[in-house]
Write a protein that holds these residues in place. Sequence first.
Motif, PDB file in Angstrom:
ATOM      1  N   ARG A  32     -25.276  27.436  33.484  1.00 20.80           N
ATOM      2  CA  ARG A  32     -25.635  26.159  33.502  1.00 20.80           C
ATOM      3  C   ARG A  32     -24.588  25.265  34.546  1.00 20.80           C
ATOM      4  NH1 ARG A  32     -24.313  22.308  29.821  1.00 20.80           N
ATOM      5  NH2 ARG A  32     -25.057  20.340  30.387  1.00 20.80           N
ATOM      6  N   ARG A  33     -23.370  25.343  33.933  1.00 20.78           N
ATOM      7  CA  ARG A  33     -22.616  24.825  34.563  1.00 20.78           C
ATOM      8  C   ARG A  33     -22.290  25.039  36.172  1.00 20.78           C
ATOM      9  NH1 ARG A  33     -17.416  23.856  30.770  1.00 20.78           N
ATOM     10  NH2 ARG A  33     -18.439  23.314  28.916  1.00 20.78           N
ATOM     11  N   HIS A  34     -22.303  26.535  36.307  1.00 19.31           N
ATOM     12  CA  HIS A  34     -22.196  26.691  37.682  1.00 19.31           C
ATOM     13  C   HIS A  34     -23.170  26.227  38.363  1.00 19.31           C
ATOM     14  CE1 HIS A  34     -21.166  30.386  40.602  1.00 19.31           C
ATOM     15  NE2 HIS A  34     -22.005  29.663  40.951  1.00 19.31           N
ATOM     16  N   HIS A  35     -24.555  26.236  37.971  1.00 21.26           N
ATOM     17  CA  HIS A  35     -25.572  25.853  38.714  1.00 21.26           C
ATOM     18  C   HIS A  35     -25.497  24.262  39.062  1.00 21.26           C
ATOM     19  CE1 HIS A  35     -29.697  25.605  39.975  1.00 21.26           C
ATOM     20  NE2 HIS A  35     -29.758  24.424  39.353  1.00 21.26           N
ATOM     21  N   ILE A  36     -24.952  23.598  38.170  1.00 18.26           N
ATOM     22  CA  ILE A  36     -24.911  21.980  38.321  1.00 18.26           C
ATOM     23  C   ILE A  36     -23.747  21.960  39.398  1.00 18.26           C
ATOM     24  CG2 ILE A  36     -24.302  19.924  37.133  1.00 18.26           C
ATOM     25  CD1 ILE A  36     -25.611  21.198  34.690  1.00 18.26           C
ATOM     26  N   LEU A  37     -22.559  22.430  39.062  1.00 23.06           N
ATOM     27  CA  LEU A  37     -21.499  21.833  40.039  1.00 23.06           C
ATOM     28  C   LEU A  37     -22.001  22.756  41.242  1.00 23.06           C
ATOM     29  CD1 LEU A  37     -18.664  22.901  37.607  1.00 23.06           C
ATOM     30  CD2 LEU A  37     -19.300  20.706  38.375  1.00 23.06           C
ATOM     31  N   ARG A  38     -22.478  23.603  41.490  1.00 24.56           N
ATOM     32  CA  ARG A  38     -22.957  24.019  43.016  1.00 24.56           C
ATOM     33  C   ARG A  38     -23.963  23.396  43.563  1.00 24.56           C
ATOM     34  NH1 ARG A  38     -25.693  29.782  43.852  1.00 24.56           N
ATOM     35  NH2 ARG A  38     -27.569  28.366  43.468  1.00 24.56           N
ATOM     36  N   SER A  39     -24.840  22.635  42.728  1.00 16.78           N
ATOM     37  CA  SER A  39     -25.622  21.639  42.970  1.00 16.78           C
ATOM     38  C   SER A  39     -25.010  20.446  43.853  1.00 16.78           C
ATOM     39  CB  SER A  39     -26.497  21.131  42.232  1.00 16.78           C
ATOM     40  OG  SER A  39     -27.770  21.764  42.260  1.00 16.78           O
ATOM     41  N   PHE A  40     -24.042  20.079  43.064  1.00 19.51           N
ATOM     42  CA  PHE A  40     -23.455  18.963  43.389  1.00 19.51           C
ATOM     43  C   PHE A  40     -22.671  19.223  44.738  1.00 19.51           C
ATOM     44  CE2 PHE A  40     -19.211  16.553  43.808  1.00 19.51           C
ATOM     45  CZ  PHE A  40     -19.713  15.208  43.791  1.00 19.51           C
ATOM     46  N   LEU A  41     -22.058  20.036  44.856  1.00 16.04           N
ATOM     47  CA  LEU A  41     -21.363  20.616  46.160  1.00 16.04           C
ATOM     48  C   LEU A  41     -22.234  20.667  47.286  1.00 16.04           C
ATOM     49  CD1 LEU A  41     -18.513  23.183  44.828  1.00 16.04           C
ATOM     50  CD2 LEU A  41     -18.273  20.719  45.307  1.00 16.04           C
ATOM     51  N   THR A  42     -23.313  21.394  47.052  1.00 16.73           N
ATOM     52  CA  THR A  42     -24.360  21.629  48.280  1.00 16.73           C
ATOM     53  C   THR A  42     -24.911  20.424  48.367  1.00 16.73           C
ATOM     54  OG1 THR A  42     -25.910  22.519  46.700  1.00 16.73           O
ATOM     55  CG2 THR A  42     -24.450  24.264  47.886  1.00 16.73           C
TER      56      THR A  42
END
Lengths: 183, 183
Positions: free
Chosen positions: B85-95
């Motif tokens: 979940r963390r990974h997904h959220i942070l990646r979303s933020f970055l992309t």
Amino acid sequence: MKNKDDISKKPLTPAMEDYLEAIFNLGKEKRVVRVKDIAKRLGVKMPTVTSMLNTLSKRKLIDYEKYEYLELTKKGFNVGKEIHRRHHILRSFLTDILNVDLKKADKEACKMEHAVSASTLDRFIEFMEFIQFCPRVGLDWLKYFDEYRLHGQEPDKCLARMKEFESGFKGRIKTMEVVEDKK
Amino acid sequence: MKNKDDISKKPLTPAMEDYLEAIFNLGKEKRVVRVKDIAKRLGVKMPTVTSMLNTLSKRKLIDYEKYEYLELTKKGFNVGKEIHRRHHILRSFLTDILNVDLKKADKEACKMEHAVSASTLDRFIEFMEFIQFCPRVGLDWLKYFDEYRLHGQEPDKCLARMKEFESGFKGRIKTMEVVEDKK
DNA sequence: AAACTATATTTGATACATCTAATTATCACT
DNA sequence: AGTGATAATTAGATGTATCAAATATAGTTT
């Protein structure tokens, strides 16, 4: 024959970066940088520092003779400064944009600084600049984020906010037009 | 006498979290999770995986008997899911927000996920929600960020943008008022 | 200068994550 | 069922970062 230990191209570890940053900061705060202070700053014991100083010295990141004052080399200085910069920017993002409290922001920025590339860091900077300078929804706008965080999404308020934005914009557009006209 | 190894309260290392995340993801993609696949996913060799599986097993994060299929325990599953979940959220933020390209975002999110606390992660989520839902400057607004990134801060454009915002707001406020009136 | 205190280093040990080389187990096929 | 290929494990080693205990040096005070 290949270079025996071609140390120069090996990437620095996060720990090394943390020490360089700490030395960089202490160097600005105090006349001399002491082992004890580095240890305290990083939450480790003195022997750990001594050991890392030897590593950094081998890699030409600091000038260091035992029992004597230590100094960053040019190379070490640049790394320390760069890590400090990352730390500062990420911490700003956490405190100023996301409203994380300073202590936590500082701790987390310290880990994030090793995760984020220079180019991504630039995006953080640009994003923060964008919010603050153009189209100048900046600081006001972030107050609404705070409200959103605390009270969630309330349609009525959302409407009210947008009206405020609208009239705020009108004012700013006027101001800007005046400035434009003068040119 | 104290518990011999009170392992339960020791925090997980980033590496352990990465393995749990990888196992969690592989579990959703394939019928069974193989050592080979974990190794490939994480860019390590198989013996490294075996060794970590023993560690995770001792800590009751996976059910594992050598040469046999492995499964996450309840506890391991929860950790894996949370890291994912963390990974997904942070990646979303970055992309999605910072416009970092997917591959880089993925790599950096993978390191950031160990740096950011649950509460800070919530702020990231709230921030992204705020941008998208309220006061609905969201997607349009981010296009301007893109432009800002690419062309810098140009006062004329800034003015033009604000006028667009203003009229956009007018429209939205109308729509919202109609909805409000119906209530 | 001698003695005391604060600071720093050495020594030796531990934990973690990784690797290579060698070994062993499982699976699929004829 | 035997064999060869693939996968997994064990054994042993390395590098990094850490610590506690013992020792050495530097600085300060009388």
